[in-house]
Motif scaffolding. Sequence first.
Motif, PDB file in Angstrom:
ATOM      1  N   TYR A 252       0.862  -1.161  -0.037  1.00  0.00           N
ATOM      2  CA  TYR A 252       0.066   0.057  -0.016  1.00  0.00           C
ATOM      3  C   TYR A 252       1.022   1.194  -0.028  1.00  0.00           C
ATOM      4  N   LYS A 253       1.815   1.298   0.748  1.00  0.00           N
ATOM      5  CA  LYS A 253       2.710   2.497   0.820  1.00  0.00           C
ATOM      6  C   LYS A 253       3.591   2.729  -0.340  1.00  0.00           C
ATOM      7  N   ARG A 254       3.869   1.688  -1.187  1.00  0.00           N
ATOM      8  CA  ARG A 254       4.421   1.836  -2.299  1.00  0.00           C
ATOM      9  C   ARG A 254       3.685   2.383  -3.348  1.00  0.00           C
ATOM     10  N   GLU A 255       2.497   1.799  -3.382  1.00  0.00           N
ATOM     11  CA  GLU A 255       1.576   2.148  -4.522  1.00  0.00           C
ATOM     12  C   GLU A 255       0.712   3.516  -4.091  1.00  0.00           C
ATOM     13  N   ARG A 349      -6.304  -4.714  -6.639  1.00  0.00           N
ATOM     14  CA  ARG A 349      -7.722  -4.284  -6.746  1.00  0.00           C
ATOM     15  C   ARG A 349      -8.277  -3.332  -5.939  1.00  0.00           C
ATOM     16  N   VAL A 350      -7.735  -3.172  -4.421  1.00  0.00           N
ATOM     17  CA  VAL A 350      -7.907  -2.193  -3.846  1.00  0.00           C
ATOM     18  C   VAL A 350      -7.313  -0.784  -4.252  1.00  0.00           C
ATOM     19  N   VAL A 351      -6.014  -0.975  -4.508  1.00  0.00           N
ATOM     20  CA  VAL A 351      -5.337   0.411  -4.981  1.00  0.00           C
ATOM     21  C   VAL A 351      -5.836   0.952  -6.153  1.00  0.00           C
ATOM     22  N   LYS A 352      -6.451   0.008  -7.194  1.00  0.00           N
ATOM     23  CA  LYS A 352      -7.014   0.689  -8.238  1.00  0.00           C
ATOM     24  C   LYS A 352      -8.150   1.449  -7.988  1.00  0.00           C
ATOM     25  N   VAL A 353      -8.972   0.948  -7.138  1.00  0.00           N
ATOM     26  CA  VAL A 353     -10.153   1.807  -6.686  1.00  0.00           C
ATOM     27  C   VAL A 353      -9.951   3.155  -6.186  1.00  0.00           C
ATOM     28  N   ILE A 354      -8.588   2.998  -5.268  1.00  0.00           N
ATOM     29  CA  ILE A 354      -8.330   4.276  -4.540  1.00  0.00           C
ATOM     30  C   ILE A 354      -7.699   5.246  -5.571  1.00  0.00           C
ATOM     31  N   LYS A 355      -6.869   4.750  -6.189  1.00  0.00           N
ATOM     32  CA  LYS A 355      -6.135   5.544  -7.330  1.00  0.00           C
ATOM     33  C   LYS A 355      -7.232   6.257  -8.242  1.00  0.00           C
ATOM     34  N   GLY A 356      -8.193   5.594  -8.521  1.00  0.00           N
ATOM     35  CA  GLY A 356      -9.125   6.286  -9.494  1.00  0.00           C
ATOM     36  C   GLY A 356      -9.890   7.381  -8.815  1.00  0.00           C
ATOM     37  N   LEU A 357      -9.893   7.483  -7.583  1.00  0.00           N
ATOM     38  CA  LEU A 357     -10.331   8.648  -6.885  1.00  0.00           C
ATOM     39  C   LEU A 357      -9.716   9.892  -7.471  1.00  0.00           C
ATOM     40  N   TRP A 358      -8.395  10.014  -7.659  1.00  0.00           N
ATOM     41  CA  TRP A 358      -7.545  10.953  -7.808  1.00  0.00           C
ATOM     42  C   TRP A 358      -7.560  11.360  -9.147  1.00  0.00           C
ATOM     43  N   LEU A 359      -8.033  10.615 -10.060  1.00  0.00           N
ATOM     44  CA  LEU A 359      -8.190  10.527 -11.419  1.00  0.00           C
ATOM     45  C   LEU A 359      -9.576  11.225 -11.842  1.00  0.00           C
TER      46      LEU A 359
END
Length: 360
Positions: A252-255, A349-359
């Motif tokens: 998580y910290k890396r991504e 999958r978790v990281v993709k959802v979270i990153k999507g909020l910044w896009l």
Amino acid sequence: MSDEGYEMQYIQEAFDTNWIAPLGENVNQFEKELAAKVGSRSAAALSSGTAAIHLALKAAGVGEGDIVFCPTLTFSATANPIIYQNATPVFIDSDYETWNMCPHALEEAMLKYPQVKAVIVVHLYGLSANMDRIVELCKKHNVVLIEDAAESLGTFYKDKHTGTFGNYGIFSFNGNKIITTSGGGMLVSNNEEIIAKARFWATQSRDKARHYQHSELGFNYRMSNVVAGIGRGQLKVLDLRVEKKRYIFEFYKRELGGLEGIDFMPSNEWNKPNYWLSTITMHGKVRPITIMEALEKENIESRPVWKPMHMQPFFGKFDLVGTNVSEDLFENGVCLPSDTKMTDDDLIRVVKVIKGLWLA
């Protein structure tokens, strides 16, 4: 044998020997094995971590009208046993360095309440509190120290297991902990006489007599032999579980570490956490509720940080000493999915959802 599956061996032994109740070899051995693992002289296997805190307070002589200091940023199970003993909790704020009990606030509280009988310190989410300073303050003021290490089995503070710095330490094996017996807890102490007394209290304070005789108030707090068998099997894979928890945190910290407004729970050179839960705080345009709702839409569970005890309806009448750091962590914190069975695909999958909020 693989890194899992030890449990059935001990459970079968319990059935084969017909020792199902809160007596038997699994209970005896689980106590010895857990004590040896964390470096304590003795342990009592109990029905829950809450029961362990309760008996620790009883062993400390806490009773009606006594003051007990407790972190405000914790689960209610830390504070409830104070009320069981008809004592009065005073809540201590967190600091940003550890997310745990602030030593400055603790010192302030000790000056404000010099009659304090005991201090319960929590190692939140597997992060160690600043134990050198907290131990120093408790010794200076001659106050009993109880460590709630329910979330921190496998965590080290300066190469020593959390749960072994105070007069008493407690661990939990609830279903969500790093190892689980489905339910259960352990009280540890270097005072073997007190642990023997705790076992006595936990078995309804039944005196040694031919007939049923009780000279003290007792409790039905002993762990069953079957549950202890599960614990023995789980204890064998504790180090692997800690390793996986750390892997999840680092993933998580890396991504996510580069996203604006995200900060991760603190790391200190003297602390080797078990990373029970990987937790972040949000101080940007994306809010915690936005992340939780976005994950929920994908059927992914996340949770807010514990709501501080002084903000709870039941505990709101009790005093808080500090500067509301805990409220800031609660309002801005999110606990990310951290189960050791998660695969890289799950994490992606978790990281993709979270990153999507910044896009968006």
